[in-house]
Design a protein around this motif. Structure first.
Motif, PDB file in Angstrom:
ATOM      1  N   ALA A 217      38.384   8.094  21.030  1.00 42.92           N
ATOM      2  CA  ALA A 217      39.004   7.200  20.312  1.00 42.92           C
ATOM      3  C   ALA A 217      38.414   6.743  18.702  1.00 42.92           C
ATOM      4  CB  ALA A 217      40.315   6.896  21.141  1.00 42.92           C
ATOM      5  N   GLY A 219      37.410   5.841  15.932  1.00 48.24           N
ATOM      6  CA  GLY A 219      37.709   6.221  14.404  1.00 48.24           C
ATOM      7  C   GLY A 219      38.930   6.200  14.402  1.00 48.24           C
ATOM      8  N   GLU A 220      40.555   6.190  15.379  1.00 48.07           N
ATOM      9  CA  GLU A 220      41.589   6.413  15.234  1.00 48.07           C
ATOM     10  C   GLU A 220      42.504   5.247  14.681  1.00 48.07           C
ATOM     11  OE1 GLU A 220      43.438   8.848  16.190  1.00 48.07           O
ATOM     12  OE2 GLU A 220      41.657  10.339  16.832  1.00 48.07           O
ATOM     13  N   LEU A 224      45.411   1.278  15.031  1.00 48.29           N
ATOM     14  CA  LEU A 224      45.338   0.095  14.350  1.00 48.29           C
ATOM     15  C   LEU A 224      47.206  -1.106  14.698  1.00 48.29           C
ATOM     16  CD1 LEU A 224      42.976  -0.282  11.600  1.00 48.29           C
ATOM     17  CD2 LEU A 224      41.957  -0.747  13.575  1.00 48.29           C
ATOM     18  N   ALA A 225      46.760  -1.688  14.835  1.00 49.51           N
ATOM     19  CA  ALA A 225      47.333  -2.891  15.151  1.00 49.51           C
ATOM     20  C   ALA A 225      48.203  -3.203  13.723  1.00 49.51           C
ATOM     21  CB  ALA A 225      47.644  -4.284  16.135  1.00 49.51           C
ATOM     22  N   MET A 302      34.438  -4.700  11.564  1.00 51.97           N
ATOM     23  CA  MET A 302      34.640  -4.003  12.404  1.00 51.97           C
ATOM     24  C   MET A 302      33.197  -3.609  12.609  1.00 51.97           C
ATOM     25  SD  MET A 302      36.655  -4.495  14.804  1.00 51.97           S
ATOM     26  CE  MET A 302      38.529  -3.720  14.835  1.00 51.97           C
TER      27      MET A 302
ATOM     28  N   SER B 298      42.811  -3.038  17.232  1.00 50.92           N
ATOM     29  CA  SER B 298      42.628  -3.112  16.679  1.00 50.92           C
ATOM     30  C   SER B 298      41.180  -2.136  16.874  1.00 50.92           C
ATOM     31  CB  SER B 298      42.962  -3.585  14.982  1.00 50.92           C
ATOM     32  OG  SER B 298      44.429  -3.768  15.018  1.00 50.92           O
ATOM     33  N   CYS B 299      40.448  -2.946  17.344  1.00 48.80           N
ATOM     34  CA  CYS B 299      39.430  -2.892  17.802  1.00 48.80           C
ATOM     35  C   CYS B 299      38.607  -1.164  18.659  1.00 48.80           C
ATOM     36  CB  CYS B 299      38.985  -3.899  18.385  1.00 48.80           C
ATOM     37  SG  CYS B 299      37.335  -3.522  19.497  1.00 48.80           S
ATOM     38  N   VAL B 300      39.866  -1.767  19.588  1.00 51.74           N
ATOM     39  CA  VAL B 300      40.241   0.333  20.442  1.00 51.74           C
ATOM     40  C   VAL B 300      40.341   1.344  19.618  1.00 51.74           C
ATOM     41  CG1 VAL B 300      40.923   1.337  22.407  1.00 51.74           C
ATOM     42  CG2 VAL B 300      40.630  -1.090  22.660  1.00 51.74           C
ATOM     43  N   SER B 301      41.286   1.272  18.954  1.00 57.31           N
ATOM     44  CA  SER B 301      41.701   2.109  17.642  1.00 57.31           C
ATOM     45  C   SER B 301      40.113   1.920  16.981  1.00 57.31           C
ATOM     46  CB  SER B 301      42.148   1.472  16.870  1.00 57.31           C
ATOM     47  OG  SER B 301      43.538   1.140  16.844  1.00 57.31           O
ATOM     48  N   MET B 302      39.179   1.739  16.481  1.00 61.29           N
ATOM     49  CA  MET B 302      38.475   1.946  15.451  1.00 61.29           C
ATOM     50  C   MET B 302      36.888   2.059  16.220  1.00 61.29           C
ATOM     51  SD  MET B 302      38.446   0.625  11.957  1.00 61.29           S
ATOM     52  CE  MET B 302      39.548  -1.265  11.989  1.00 61.29           C
TER      53      MET B 302
END
Lengths: 369, 369
Positions: A217, A219-220, A224-225, A302, B298-302
DNA sequence: TTATTATGTTAGGCAGCCTAACAAAATTTT
DNA sequence: AAAATTTTGTTAGGCTGCCTAACATAATAA
């Protein structure tokens, strides 16, 4: 040695030696060994400015070829290539209807196109080493939980030939790989590729390697929040709805002045009018570019990639570049922003690159099928 | 070989051989060479369940020691350690006043503490190999533009001893390193460390290596785009103001019911009351945990790290863990969330680890001073 | 034709590692 | 107490991968 030959394509011994830092006797021995194994063959000679001609080698017949497939939402793009990425055959198929998710429609089309490609196979291509497929879905690695993703749906109607390894990768990640190997990011080992179009996504390349993450995941950015502000609570996946072309066009049409001409019919129309100087269209594009800039800023905050490449139906339009650059640099840290130059071929080129790399690993016994 | 001995500390030849996959003759030869160079010395013997005793070796006198300094906003923490991270001496100094930014106050205090540590030096420690300093500022690598950061301010009043290499690193990154080497993330090669307190920050560890980014800004979540919502424009650095304890306490005090007891005086007080069952305090903590969860999402999504460790004045409180975990997993992708266990020592332990690694590289001739 | 330059081969050697066999020192079994 | 077993450590010899040095070959430049 073989890996380098596959990556470079036609090369002379001195060229390989320079890159690898090996001596001429070592090179000769290695090439002889590869020739015996059918993994290298002489394809010509190269005359320098002075001195004796150098023999030119290429991956041999046993190195074989790969099939790369971009299983997209609207088109299936397929390339058959040698292990050193010379194009042997290619096909494009337009799906009867756009697919929101990876499902049976796409799987069936992939099955047909792969079958057609297999029928074209020429003995001179050598053995088929791998099939790479770029998917519009999250893809986990071998150690990940494949059941948690939609990736298996590609096999609902498509069964790859027995004993042929299949390489799956997310389509945005593939586009990032292509920007690195064929596109605008060839001079950067670390960068992020941001795709903005119907959907949004990101691919992160760090030191020449794709960042995949624990669940595939990385780059997904569709998760993002968002919205994220004092007193607001984020909604899962909401930013993709907000940033995608559909919601954008809804806002554009909703706010389009009645006095003016009819509102644009789709995003391409909007961009065209903005390029043509229409003030309303320009303002909307500008606003969207600001939002894209904000996403890029979050990315820079990030992972600080130093370079962000913009792609996708909207992102690839040079019109948004200045604003994205300005906003991203104002909100976070210095970052170069470039526009993708590969167009629709980015994804298939990326999965081709990944498939050839996998094939080389297999030939060298450094990966499992 | 020496690198492993420095990382493991006291070890027997069989232990080293098992890790490195080398044969006993090779091990013997290598140890003999290291002993000749003064880089290893026998410190005892170890009796297994059966068979002959094994000799135990440690980095020798010439391996020397390092000084690690956490140049914090409120305290200077200093550790003198052998190259294999045995504590030789430590000091803590409380700054007369809290420092918002890295400046002369901190530099002066570091100068004093380092001088005091140097005065304590024991010949049995061997030579000083490096001084590591963790800074509350962005730090760029050797190839970056040091003038664009505040990092040089550490040298305004502090001049390191001549010929002693200095290792600088951001304090949040150091805490992440410590969680990996000494803390709760020892079983994960990839994870993110999120610090929430007076300021906010993140450190990203990928495959055992710190992600620094082009400008040393990787993990600088203080510059995430915020506020980010339809119709809003982000403000640079705003999320740090919103998430920091100062703004949090302002909101808490502002919304504190007049009927109840006096509002909490600081964040620690708020957390204590929440832990004690005060409903208003609990609601505020809950709300803040949701916001932290959004940042983690957001961190996890990135980067999809798979594990996020929470630290810092607020983050290290176990009270927020369930909500952060729930929100992050709801908004994005599966991620484990843990609370830091290292407390105030995290940063100095991290810079100690980095300093010893640098010293080992220098001794092995694999890095420049 | 001769000199220069680049490519390629042959010969010999060194570093780093291995296995096999043995020696040494501890334990357990007889 | 002696013998067997287990682990550690050493000695001897060999293999692999690479190197340098010297020479052979084939092109261009003088």
């Amino acid at each position: 040695m073989f890996r380098l030959l596959a990556a470079r394509g036609a090369s002379t011994r001195p060229q390989l030696g320079e890159v690898l830092g090996l001596s001429r006797p070592t090179l000769s021995a290695a090439i002889a060994e590869l020739e015996d194994a059918g993994l290298a063959s002489k394809v010509g000679e190269l005359q320098g400015a002075l001195g004796r001609k150098a023999s030119v080698y290429r991956p041999g017949l046993n190195a074989g070829h790969v099939i790369a497939v971009d299983a997209g939402s609207t088109h299936i793009r397929l390339r058959v290539s040698s292990i050193d990425r010379r194009l042997l055959h290619s096909r494009i198929y337009r799906l009867p209807s756009s697919q929101f998710f990876l499902g049976e429609e796409i799987s069936r089309a992939v099955a047909e196109e792969v079958a057609a490609a297999l029928a074209e196979a020429d003995p001179a291509w050598g053995p088929l080493q791998a099939i790479g497929i770029a998917l519009p879905a999250r893809v986990v690695g071998p150690q990940g939980d494949a059941k948690a993703t939609r990736q298996q749906a590609i096999f609902s109607c498509f069964e790859p030939p027995a004993d042929i390894p299949v390489v799956l990768e997310n389509n945005v990640n593939c586009a990032a790989v292509a920007e690195h190997s064929n596109g605008i990011a060839q001079d950067h080992e670390t960068f992020a590729y941001v795709q903005i179009g119907f959907k949004i996504g990101m691919g992160i390349m760090l030191a020449g390697k794709l960042l995949r993450g624990r669940n595939g995941a990385a780059g997904e950015i569709s998760h993002l929040a968002f919205p994220m502000a004092n007193g607001m609570r984020p909604i899962p996946g909401e930013i993709e709805h907000y940033m995608g072309t559909e919601a954008l066009m809804q806002r554009v049409v909703g706010e389009w002045p009645q006095s003016a001409s009819a509102p644009p019919t789709d995003a391409a129309d909007l961009m065209e009018r903005a390029a043509g100087g229409d003030a309303t269209a320009r303002a909307h594009v500008e606003r969207h570019a600001e939002d894209i800039g904000a996403i890029v800023a979050s990315c820079v905050s990030m992972v600080d990639p130093g370079l962000v490449v913009l792609g996708g139906g909207l992102g690839a339009n040079p019109l948004i570049l200045p604003t994205v650059h300005e906003v991203a640099n104002r909100l976070s840290y210095p970052v170069e922003v470039r526009t993708s130059s590969l167009g629709q071929d980015a994804t298939v080129l990326g999965i081709e690159k990944l498939a050839t790399e996998h094939a080389v690993n297999l030939i060298l016994g450094e990966a499992k099928p």
